[in-house]
Design a protein around this motif. Structure first.
Motif, short mmCIF file in Angstrom:
data_model
loop_
_atom_site.label_atom_id
_atom_site.label_comp_id
_atom_site.label_asym_id
_atom_site.label_seq_id
_atom_site.Cartn_x
_atom_site.Cartn_y
_atom_site.Cartn_z
N ASN A 7 0.83 -1.20 0.00
CA ASN A 7 0.00 0.00 0.00
C ASN A 7 0.86 1.25 0.00
OD1 ASN A 7 0.94 -0.24 2.59
ND2 ASN A 7 -1.03 -0.03 3.60
N GLY A 8 1.78 1.32 -0.95
CA GLY A 8 2.62 2.51 -1.06
C GLY A 8 1.81 3.73 -1.44
N ILE A 22 15.42 -4.18 2.82
CA ILE A 22 14.42 -3.39 2.09
C ILE A 22 13.09 -3.52 2.83
CG2 ILE A 22 13.30 -2.97 -0.12
CD1 ILE A 22 15.65 -4.50 -1.41
N TYR A 23 12.45 -2.40 3.10
CA TYR A 23 11.19 -2.35 3.84
C TYR A 23 10.06 -1.96 2.89
CZ TYR A 23 14.35 -2.24 7.82
OH TYR A 23 15.33 -2.53 8.72
N PHE A 24 8.99 -2.78 2.87
CA PHE A 24 7.82 -2.52 2.04
C PHE A 24 6.59 -2.37 2.93
CE2 PHE A 24 10.64 -5.15 -0.51
CZ PHE A 24 10.68 -4.46 -1.70
N PRO A 25 5.78 -1.31 2.74
CA PRO A 25 4.54 -1.21 3.51
C PRO A 25 3.49 -2.15 2.93
CG PRO A 25 4.72 0.65 2.03
CD PRO A 25 5.99 -0.15 1.89
N THR A 26 2.82 -2.93 3.78
CA THR A 26 1.73 -3.79 3.33
C THR A 26 0.51 -3.48 4.18
OG1 THR A 26 2.03 -5.65 4.86
CG2 THR A 26 3.42 -5.62 2.89
N VAL A 27 -0.63 -4.05 3.82
CA VAL A 27 -1.85 -3.81 4.58
C VAL A 27 -1.81 -4.50 5.94
CG1 VAL A 27 -3.29 -3.40 2.54
CG2 VAL A 27 -3.05 -5.72 3.43
N ASP A 28 -0.89 -5.45 6.14
CA ASP A 28 -0.74 -6.13 7.43
C ASP A 28 0.55 -5.76 8.15
OD1 ASP A 28 -3.15 -7.46 7.36
OD2 ASP A 28 -2.33 -9.25 6.40
#
Length: 86
Positions: A7-8, A22-28
């Motif tokens: 959800n970038g 590497i950090y990725f935003p997710t819905v959880d």
């Protein structure tokens, strides 16, 4: 990864720290991937160009095309599958 839906919605939608994580935003929550521990695939997969779109037309890849250098819109849709076991 708890969720495959990220959800970038903005740039950049990922962050790399000084350790190569590497950090990725997710819905959880946040998903973290270590780029230093990732396996490198030495074999490039075959690439299949599905179509090419420009301002003038859609080309299916079955014909040779020439696109002017000043074409403002160019989209290349392709597939390159690799079925190695993670």
């Amino acid at each position: 990864m708890n969720s495959s839906e990220t959800n970038g919605g903005f740039q950049p939608s990922a962050f790399m720290d000084s350790f190569g994580k590497i950090y990725f935003p997710t819905v959880d929550g946040v998903a973290v991937v270590s780029s230093t521990k990732a396996d490198v695939n030495e074999v490039s997969p075959p690439v299949y160009i599905e179509n090419v779109r420009s301002n003038e037309a859609v080309y299916t890849g079955e014909e040779n095309i020439t696109i002017p250098y000043n074409t403002p819109y160019l989209q290349i849709q392709y597939t390159a599958l690799n079925f190695t076991d993670p």
